[in-house]
Enzyme design. Sequence first.
Site, PDB file in Angstrom:
ATOM      1  N   ASN A   9       0.877  -1.168   0.000  1.00  0.00           N
ATOM      2  CA  ASN A   9       0.000   0.000   0.000  1.00  0.00           C
ATOM      3  C   ASN A   9       0.913   1.216   0.000  1.00  0.00           C
ATOM      4  OD1 ASN A   9      -1.729   2.080   0.592  1.00  0.00           O
ATOM      5  ND2 ASN A   9      -2.578   1.163   2.443  1.00  0.00           N
ATOM      6  N   ARG A  94      -2.865  -1.735  -3.230  1.00  0.00           N
ATOM      7  CA  ARG A  94      -3.967  -0.799  -3.098  1.00  0.00           C
ATOM      8  C   ARG A  94      -3.785   0.278  -4.161  1.00  0.00           C
ATOM      9  NH1 ARG A  94      -5.449   2.426   2.341  1.00  0.00           N
ATOM     10  NH2 ARG A  94      -7.405   3.309   1.625  1.00  0.00           N
ATOM     11  N   HIS A 182     -12.210   4.674   0.243  1.00  0.00           N
ATOM     12  CA  HIS A 182     -12.185   3.763   1.399  1.00  0.00           C
ATOM     13  C   HIS A 182     -12.970   2.477   1.093  1.00  0.00           C
ATOM     14  CE1 HIS A 182     -11.399   7.431   4.161  1.00  0.00           C
ATOM     15  NE2 HIS A 182     -10.273   6.763   4.028  1.00  0.00           N
ATOM     16  N   GLY A 212     -10.659   7.714  10.366  1.00  0.00           N
ATOM     17  CA  GLY A 212      -9.215   7.653  10.604  1.00  0.00           C
ATOM     18  C   GLY A 212      -8.643   9.015  10.307  1.00  0.00           C
ATOM     19  N   GLY A 214      -7.878   9.901   7.359  1.00  0.00           N
ATOM     20  CA  GLY A 214      -8.857  10.149   6.305  1.00  0.00           C
ATOM     21  C   GLY A 214     -10.187   9.639   6.855  1.00  0.00           C
ATOM     22  N   ARG A 243      -7.669  17.507   6.048  1.00  0.00           N
ATOM     23  CA  ARG A 243      -8.463  17.854   4.850  1.00  0.00           C
ATOM     24  C   ARG A 243      -9.789  18.498   5.250  1.00  0.00           C
ATOM     25  NH1 ARG A 243      -8.406  11.988   2.276  1.00  0.00           N
ATOM     26  NH2 ARG A 243      -6.644  11.403   3.582  1.00  0.00           N
ATOM     27  N   ASP A 285      -4.226  15.170  15.233  1.00  0.00           N
ATOM     28  CA  ASP A 285      -4.398  13.897  15.944  1.00  0.00           C
ATOM     29  C   ASP A 285      -5.545  14.023  16.953  1.00  0.00           C
ATOM     30  OD1 ASP A 285      -4.197  11.673  17.659  1.00  0.00           O
ATOM     31  OD2 ASP A 285      -2.081  11.442  17.144  1.00  0.00           O
ATOM     32  N   MET A 286      -6.563  13.204  16.771  1.00  0.00           N
ATOM     33  CA  MET A 286      -7.740  13.286  17.639  1.00  0.00           C
ATOM     34  C   MET A 286      -7.388  13.082  19.104  1.00  0.00           C
ATOM     35  SD  MET A 286     -10.863  13.927  17.754  1.00  0.00           S
ATOM     36  CE  MET A 286     -11.800  13.804  16.252  1.00  0.00           C
ATOM     37  N   ARG A 287      -6.388  12.246  19.387  1.00  0.00           N
ATOM     38  CA  ARG A 287      -6.003  12.008  20.795  1.00  0.00           C
ATOM     39  C   ARG A 287      -5.560  13.314  21.458  1.00  0.00           C
ATOM     40  NH1 ARG A 287      -2.537   6.988  18.879  1.00  0.00           N
ATOM     41  NH2 ARG A 287      -2.316   8.533  17.239  1.00  0.00           N
ATOM     42  N   GLY A 330      -8.973   4.194  12.829  1.00  0.00           N
ATOM     43  CA  GLY A 330      -8.252   4.673  14.015  1.00  0.00           C
ATOM     44  C   GLY A 330      -9.113   5.330  15.084  1.00  0.00           C
ATOM     45  N   ILE A 331      -9.885   6.347  14.716  1.00  0.00           N
ATOM     46  CA  ILE A 331     -10.709   7.050  15.707  1.00  0.00           C
ATOM     47  C   ILE A 331     -11.932   6.199  16.065  1.00  0.00           C
ATOM     48  CG2 ILE A 331     -12.082   9.135  16.133  1.00  0.00           C
ATOM     49  CD1 ILE A 331     -10.247  10.590  14.089  1.00  0.00           C
ATOM     50  N   GLY A 332     -12.590   5.657  15.059  1.00  0.00           N
ATOM     51  CA  GLY A 332     -13.808   4.869  15.278  1.00  0.00           C
ATOM     52  C   GLY A 332     -13.564   3.656  16.164  1.00  0.00           C
ATOM     53  N   GLU A 381      -7.883  -3.347   5.660  1.00  0.00           N
ATOM     54  CA  GLU A 381      -7.812  -3.184   4.207  1.00  0.00           C
ATOM     55  C   GLU A 381      -6.763  -4.122   3.602  1.00  0.00           C
ATOM     56  OE1 GLU A 381      -7.503   0.798   5.517  1.00  0.00           O
ATOM     57  OE2 GLU A 381      -8.649   1.540   3.806  1.00  0.00           O
TER      58      GLU A 381
HETATM   59  P1  ADP Z   1      -4.995   6.272   8.393  1.00  0.00           P
HETATM   60  O1  ADP Z   1      -4.930   4.785   8.120  1.00  0.00           O
HETATM   61  O2  ADP Z   1      -6.007   7.022   7.574  1.00  0.00           O
HETATM   62  O3  ADP Z   1      -3.659   6.943   8.468  1.00  0.00           O
HETATM   63  P2  ADP Z   1      -5.955   5.469  10.992  1.00  0.00           P
HETATM   64  O4  ADP Z   1      -7.186   4.711  10.663  1.00  0.00           O
HETATM   65  O5  ADP Z   1      -4.756   4.705  11.464  1.00  0.00           O
HETATM   66  O6  ADP Z   1      -5.571   6.477   9.848  1.00  0.00           O
HETATM   67  O7  ADP Z   1      -6.343   6.549  12.110  1.00  0.00           O
HETATM   68  C1  ADP Z   1      -5.378   7.417  12.600  1.00  0.00           C
HETATM   69  C2  ADP Z   1      -6.024   8.383  13.564  1.00  0.00           C
HETATM   70  O8  ADP Z   1      -6.703   7.659  14.604  1.00  0.00           O
HETATM   71  C3  ADP Z   1      -4.979   9.226  14.279  1.00  0.00           C
HETATM   72  O9  ADP Z   1      -4.764  10.420  13.608  1.00  0.00           O
HETATM   73  C4  ADP Z   1      -5.609   9.471  15.631  1.00  0.00           C
HETATM   74  O10 ADP Z   1      -6.177  10.764  15.625  1.00  0.00           O
HETATM   75  C5  ADP Z   1      -6.744   8.481  15.749  1.00  0.00           C
HETATM   76  N1  ADP Z   1      -6.658   7.668  16.962  1.00  0.00           N
HETATM   77  C6  ADP Z   1      -5.933   6.560  17.187  1.00  0.00           C
HETATM   78  N2  ADP Z   1      -6.107   6.116  18.453  1.00  0.00           N
HETATM   79  C7  ADP Z   1      -6.971   6.979  19.045  1.00  0.00           C
HETATM   80  C8  ADP Z   1      -7.577   7.078  20.336  1.00  0.00           C
HETATM   81  N3  ADP Z   1      -7.302   6.200  21.300  1.00  0.00           N
HETATM   82  N4  ADP Z   1      -8.430   8.100  20.571  1.00  0.00           N
HETATM   83  C9  ADP Z   1      -8.699   9.000  19.617  1.00  0.00           C
HETATM   84  N5  ADP Z   1      -8.180   8.966  18.386  1.00  0.00           N
HETATM   85  C10 ADP Z   1      -7.337   7.967  18.097  1.00  0.00           C
END
Ligand code: ADP
Length: 395
Positions: A9, A94, A182, A212, A214, A243, A285-287, A330-332, A381
């Site tokens: 990928n 991909r 996606h 994520g 994206g 974005r 970064d959501m964290r 990631g976030i979900g 994926e």
């Molecule tokens: P991609 O594959 O599009 O790069 P991911 O699906 O890996 O992205 O998601 C990455 C994002 O997930 C990170 O930017 C982060 O903000 C978020 N993330 C990961 N763990 C957590 C968490 N525990 N709480 C909140 N957000 C999280």
Amino acid sequence: MADGIAVINCGSSSIKFSLYTINQDGDPAYFFGGQVDGIGVSPRFVAKASDGTIMEEKEWSKADEMVHDTLLEYIFEWIRSNLQDITVRGVGHRVVHGGSLYNAPVRVTPEIIEQLETFSPLAPLHQPNNLSPIRAIAERRPELPQVACFDTAFHRTQPGVAQAFALPRALTDEGIRRYGFHGLSYEYIARKFGDYASVEIASGRMVVAHLGSGASMCAIKNGKSIASSMGFSALDGLPMGTRTGTLDAGVILYLMQAKNMSPSEIENLLYKQSGLLGVSGISNDMRVLLESDDSKAKEAVELFVYRINRELGSLMAALGGLDAFIFTAGIGENSPEIRRQVCSAAAWAGIRLDDNANQSGSARISTAESPVSVWVIPTNEELMIATHTLELLET
Ligand code: ADP
């Protein structure tokens, strides 16, 4: 001796790779994988075995010497020297864009590579990078089967009306239409959902939120995509890490006419400086945003949740109702707080969150009485690409 499938990928700032063996049931089983990220800035390589132990880590200080081609070469060599007794039978890739031509993965030929090249203007930041490892392997090992798996393919089942912009027909015919992205993630979830939910729910009306860096959402009915939040490019729909998501086209005209911004400046603004980063001014970064007390971080999170709820309404209208809502990426998958906020905003849609289930990491996180069931399902994926590659090799 064992057979293996490699998956590549290749994105703009990272290259992910993995190797799958084939288990007794004939399905791909993860063997090892890794990635290089920070391409162009400070490339870092890490490879991990299936149990998560680190097999190798490496950093390069001279980013200009380790560009895509040299990094790909490094990855190919690393895979070769760690194959043990595995023989790679095929490589799955991909590829972000399959245009309106491909509604399924395809075995690559030199003619198909040329054709996929013609879609590069539709995804200039991604398509050329996606195609470079395909070309490199085709030159070195022309006999090795390669399969292109498209992010757009899963959405080709959408009705024409969901794919059309209200533009003059000639432009639509030229390919300016909504493609959706996606798709490999949504396809994986659609296939996997049957392992979690009853047949009735799994074959019903669902919305999947791939949140994520994206982010997009997809309406799926009977396992098929019928509408999605992303359109012509991966800029549409939800606000993302950097974005914009949906933006009134008038803003682009204003940036050009009143602010004299060039296409590449606008591209940089929309893809790299907007979204959570742009609104918060703090982080993509959501964290980081969830931990911050800064009011601008809270505004960025609020906008993210607000747009998810608005998009849910739109996708439910396309579905004519809703049976299940699924969080992934990631976030979900990792943020109970974002899931809580989204579900609270979406109470109008019949979503009732079970707080304990949400906190404890259960797959089903809605209450037993919730009219709409809510789920957290990890996406994969790479496994979807390995599965497609194996399926095409066997035909
Ligand atoms: P991609 O594959 O599009 O790069 P991911 O699906 O890996 O992205 O998601 C990455 C994002 O997930 C990170 O930017 C982060 O903000 C978020 N993330 C990961 N763990 C957590 C968490 N525990 N709480 C909140 N957000 C999280």
